[in-house]
Design a protein around this motif. Structure first.
Motif, PDB file in Angstrom:
ATOM      1  N   TRP A  95       0.720   4.248  -2.732  1.00  0.00           N
ATOM      2  CA  TRP A  95       0.725   5.753  -2.410  1.00  0.00           C
ATOM      3  C   TRP A  95       1.697   6.484  -3.081  1.00  0.00           C
ATOM      4  O   TRP A  95       1.610   7.461  -3.688  1.00  0.00           O
ATOM      5  N   HIS A 132      -4.684   6.405   3.226  1.00  0.00           N
ATOM      6  CA  HIS A 132      -5.535   5.934   4.315  1.00  0.00           C
ATOM      7  C   HIS A 132      -5.302   4.314   4.854  1.00  0.00           C
ATOM      8  O   HIS A 132      -4.766   4.294   5.891  1.00  0.00           O
ATOM      9  N   GLN A 133      -5.115   3.628   3.570  1.00  0.00           N
ATOM     10  CA  GLN A 133      -4.771   2.148   4.060  1.00  0.00           C
ATOM     11  C   GLN A 133      -3.228   2.098   4.477  1.00  0.00           C
ATOM     12  O   GLN A 133      -2.860   1.376   5.505  1.00  0.00           O
ATOM     13  N   ILE A 150      -5.563   9.132  -2.078  1.00  0.00           N
ATOM     14  CA  ILE A 150      -6.238   9.207  -0.813  1.00  0.00           C
ATOM     15  C   ILE A 150      -6.450   8.056  -0.057  1.00  0.00           C
ATOM     16  O   ILE A 150      -6.053   7.670   0.860  1.00  0.00           O
ATOM     17  N   GLN A 151      -6.911   7.067  -0.833  1.00  0.00           N
ATOM     18  CA  GLN A 151      -7.347   5.503  -0.771  1.00  0.00           C
ATOM     19  C   GLN A 151      -6.029   4.932  -0.246  1.00  0.00           C
ATOM     20  O   GLN A 151      -6.201   4.300   0.840  1.00  0.00           O
ATOM     21  N   VAL A 173      -3.323   3.963   8.307  1.00  0.00           N
ATOM     22  CA  VAL A 173      -3.920   3.146   9.181  1.00  0.00           C
ATOM     23  C   VAL A 173      -3.245   1.764   9.441  1.00  0.00           C
ATOM     24  O   VAL A 173      -2.961   1.529  10.803  1.00  0.00           O
ATOM     25  N   HIS A 195       0.893  -1.373  -0.143  1.00  0.00           N
ATOM     26  CA  HIS A 195      -0.075   0.035   0.190  1.00  0.00           C
ATOM     27  C   HIS A 195       0.828   1.239  -0.070  1.00  0.00           C
ATOM     28  O   HIS A 195       0.564   2.147  -0.669  1.00  0.00           O
TER      29      HIS A 195
END
Length: 467
Positions: free
Chosen positions: A143, A166-167, A162-163, A170, A139
């Motif tokens: 990104w 976030h992954q 953005i996805q 988090v 991820h």
């Protein structure tokens, strides 16, 4: 000449973690992930080979081949034009696989001047191997890569970026708070390094600085930079991030701040007789760094002329040693030592940290370099003017004929006039008395000369007529 040839990596037994959903890996998979990413912490280091150049970082014989795990070897899977990849630790839709392909065929090779280095062995790169071992790394890579291509296309922040952000964030937060063992693993540290470089790339130095402090804490918990001697690729990457942030923010680097070796790393001849006469009184530590850079440029030029290559790990070790010493060395403000130090730092930064084609702006370093050039004003002797000439060409290299570099053209024209230099071949000979790598600098240097001399010859001829 400084050269090294990497031996062919050995094949190992196969071990895979394949996660085909967005859910967390099950307990058994997590245990296997942990067993692989933690391996390098306790691995016994191989005996040193006295015939190899010592590693500056580890203060032992340099390892020219690096393996992530003695039990792991990637299964070839072909994407795009046949790039070897491995089965992935997380599910990736076609667009994500395309990003991974672009990263390893475009971005990774833009990080270094490939004219000087050996080709990357992607099949055995830890960056390929982590894709099979760690979903969080997958991820973070997506990104970083999506951010780059969004920036390149001028599209701003996309929903996909953005996805992945976030992954990544988090997943990183959960790992740092819930899994003490994985929190300082090699793969997790690589993710943090990627966050540092990505934030620096978009100009968010505050966030990048925060991540650097976190990285430093994680590395110290592992025993310091030298504790990563079994994984040279990650070791160099963390040093690269530390150095980049130090230059971006005009601060001291965090690693090696408790003491480093100031002796020459690769240079055998550190005689002051090898310096331009006006630099004969240079600080002894600065002389050693100059000698190393001088030897590096000579080796690079000879390698290019003879069709050879400098090993990528050795290439990075040399420049890591140079930049840490330059950034940690204290010299008197306004002195010749400072002028030479800043010139060397700009020269090395353009080779080591400037990604080709991106024109990353090190504004603080550019301002220091401009200040050093200004400090040479009024010193009209030819030797000082020649040093100023080299500084101006070094300053030109990152951005070329940009608005930020408009001052360079005017100063360059003035300095060429003082030295009465009207032919590029003569100018190039003067520059090669200092630090100059033909394959990297000739084209940009010739462009700078052409830009500065469009009207210079006419001006000189007019002056002769007036006399």
């Amino acid at each position: 000449m400084v050269t090294a040839i990497s031996p062919r990596p050995k094949r190992h037994n196969l071990a895979f973690i394949v996660n085909s959903s967005i859910d967390k890996p099950d307990a058994k998979a997590r245990q296997l992930i942990r067993s692989h990413v933690m391996r390098d912490k306790n691995r016994r280091k191989p005996p040193a080979d006295a015939s190899k150049l010592k590693s500056w970082i580890n203060e032992e014989s340099s390892q020219t081949s690096v393996a992530l795990s003695d039990l792991y070897f990637p299964l070839p899977v072909h994407i795009g034009s046949g790039m070897p990849l491995t089965q992935l630790a997380c599910d990736m839709p076609p667009y994500a696989l395309d990003l991974v392909y672009k990263f390893f065929t475009v971005l990774l090779q833009q990080m270094y001047p490939i004219e000087l280095c050996l080709s990357f062995d992607l099949q055995h790169s830890v960056w390929i191997q982590y894709l099979a071992l760690d979903p969080l790394y997958c991820h973070s890579l997506l990104w970083t890569t999506q951010t780059y291509f969004d920036w390149l296309n001028g599209s701003g922040v996309s929903p996909i970026q953005i996805q992945h952000a976030h992954q990544t964030l988090v997943g990183l937060r959960e790992r740092l708070t819930l899994d003490a063992e994985l929190a300082t693993s090699d793969a997790t540290i690589v993710v943090v390094v990627s966050l540092i470089m990505m934030n620096a790339f978009v100009g968010d130095y505050k966030s990048a600085r925060k991540h650097v402090r976190g990285l430093h804490k994680m590395v110290e918990m592992r025993g310091g930079v030298r504790a990563f001697g079994g994984n040279t690729q990650i070791q160099l990457k963390m040093c690269r991030a530390d150095l980049a942030m130090a230059i971006f923010t005009n601060r001291k680097p965090l690693f090696f701040s408790d003491g480093i070796c100031w002796e020459p790393y690769i240079a055998k001849n550190t005689s002051r007789k090898t310096l331009p006469p006006h630099m004969a009184a240079l600080d002894s530590n600065l002389l050693h760094i100059w000698a190393d850079l001088r030897e590096f440029t000579r080796s690079a030029n000879l390698a290019f002329q003879t069709g050879q290559k400098i090993d990528c790990v050795l290439f990075q070790e040399i420049l890591v040693s140079v930049q840490y010493r330059l950034l940690l060395l204290d010299v008197s403000a306004g002195s010749l030592d400072e002028v030479v130090l800043v010139g060397m730092l700009a020269f090395a930064t353009n080779i080591f940290l400037q990604m080709q084609g991106l024109g990353m702006r090190f504004d603080n370093l550019s301002a220091r370099l401009r200040g050093c050039v200004s400090g040479l004003q009024g010193l009209g002797d030819d030797a000082t003017a020649e040093l100023k000439l080299w500084l101006l060409f070094v300053a030109w290299m990152p951005g070329g004929a940009s608005k930020q570099n408009s001052w360079i053209g005017a100063e360059l024209k003035k300095t060429l006039g003082i030295l009465a230099l009207t032919k590029w071949e003569v100018v190039r000979d003067r520059l090669k008395r200092y630090l100059w790598i033909d394959v990297l600098h000739d084209k940009g240097g010739k462009d700078a000369f052409k830009n500065a001399t469009e009207n210079l010859l006419q001006t000189l001829r007019s002056s002769e007529i007036d006399i």
